[in-house]
Scaffold this motif. Structure first.
Motif, PDB file in Angstrom:
ATOM      1  N   GLN A  48      -4.195 -11.360   9.790  1.00 51.00           N
ATOM      2  CA  GLN A  48      -4.965 -10.596  10.132  1.00 51.00           C
ATOM      3  C   GLN A  48      -4.119  -8.875   9.495  1.00 51.00           C
ATOM      4  OE1 GLN A  48      -8.880 -10.938   9.894  1.00 51.00           O
ATOM      5  NE2 GLN A  48      -9.004  -9.350   8.846  1.00 51.00           N
ATOM      6  N   ASP A  49      -3.734  -8.836   9.683  1.00 49.43           N
ATOM      7  CA  ASP A  49      -2.910  -7.443   9.078  1.00 49.43           C
ATOM      8  C   ASP A  49      -2.574  -7.497   7.970  1.00 49.43           C
ATOM      9  OD1 ASP A  49      -2.767  -6.842  12.359  1.00 49.43           O
ATOM     10  OD2 ASP A  49      -1.025  -7.163  12.313  1.00 49.43           O
ATOM     11  N   ASP A 107      -5.322  -7.499   6.061  1.00 46.14           N
ATOM     12  CA  ASP A 107      -6.401  -5.788   6.029  1.00 46.14           C
ATOM     13  C   ASP A 107      -5.329  -5.226   5.090  1.00 46.14           C
ATOM     14  OD1 ASP A 107      -7.942  -6.295   7.708  1.00 46.14           O
ATOM     15  OD2 ASP A 107      -6.949  -5.813   9.216  1.00 46.14           O
ATOM     16  N   SER A 132      -5.833  -6.409   1.548  1.00 42.60           N
ATOM     17  CA  SER A 132      -7.627  -5.680   0.626  1.00 42.60           C
ATOM     18  C   SER A 132      -7.628  -4.562   0.791  1.00 42.60           C
ATOM     19  CB  SER A 132      -8.570  -5.910   1.976  1.00 42.60           C
ATOM     20  OG  SER A 132      -9.708  -5.772   1.302  1.00 42.60           O
ATOM     21  N   TRP A 133      -7.253  -3.067   1.784  1.00 42.50           N
ATOM     22  CA  TRP A 133      -6.716  -1.818   0.692  1.00 42.50           C
ATOM     23  C   TRP A 133      -6.535  -1.876  -0.031  1.00 42.50           C
ATOM     24  CZ3 TRP A 133      -2.261   1.694   0.995  1.00 42.50           C
ATOM     25  CH2 TRP A 133      -2.935   2.964   1.295  1.00 42.50           C
ATOM     26  N   LEU A 181     -12.272  -9.384   2.762  1.00 42.02           N
ATOM     27  CA  LEU A 181     -11.085 -10.445   3.484  1.00 42.02           C
ATOM     28  C   LEU A 181     -11.720 -11.658   3.271  1.00 42.02           C
ATOM     29  CD1 LEU A 181     -11.245  -8.512   6.988  1.00 42.02           C
ATOM     30  CD2 LEU A 181      -9.455  -8.401   4.544  1.00 42.02           C
ATOM     31  N   VAL A 222      -1.988  -1.381  11.271  1.00 43.58           N
ATOM     32  CA  VAL A 222      -2.813  -1.140   9.879  1.00 43.58           C
ATOM     33  C   VAL A 222      -2.773   0.367   9.779  1.00 43.58           C
ATOM     34  CG1 VAL A 222      -4.468  -1.752   8.685  1.00 43.58           C
ATOM     35  CG2 VAL A 222      -3.450  -3.451   9.575  1.00 43.58           C
TER      36      VAL A 222
END
Length: 118
Positions: free
Chosen positions: A29-30, A33, A36-37, A43, A109
């Motif tokens: 997930q990190d 994230d 995505s940023w 996601l 993150v």
């Protein structure tokens, strides 16, 4: 000049980035994230692309909208200054490498994103 990484599948390269972060105690997930940023992919789309044959180069070429703060991501990756890389596509790829490196060094993150959103 075409780099080999451009033609590798997105899932194969991205799984390696996730594995790098996980070896250092971070999560999938990190990595999702920070990706995505950086790229503007949501996601859900990144997860779908993990099941595709999309190339890593095309993942970056088709990014919805890069963060305007990405030029703040500087430093060395593999001994090369990111800002000195002439190929814009390779520069984006190395920026993601740098973000994953920060994760692997124990940064959260929110710390990483906060560092560059100045």
């Amino acid at each position: 000049m075409s780099h080999r990484i451009y033609n590798m599948t997105f899932p194969s390269v991205f799984k390696a980035l996730i594995a790098k972060a996980e070896r250092k105690g971070k999560t999938r997930q990190d990595v999702l994230d920070v990706t995505s940023w950086l790229t503007g992919y949501d996601l859900e789309t990144i997860e779908k692309l993990m099941e595709s044959e999309l190339t890593f180069g095309d993942f970056f070429r088709q990014a919805p909208h890069y963060t305007p703060f990405r030029s703040n991501i500087t430093g060395k990756i593999c001994g090369v200054q990111i800002e000195a890389i002439e190929d814009p596509l390779m520069q984006e790829i190395r920026r993601l490498d740098k973000l994953v490196d920060w994760l692997a060094k124990g940064k959260s993150v929110s710390d990483i994103i906060g560092k560059y959103q100045v």
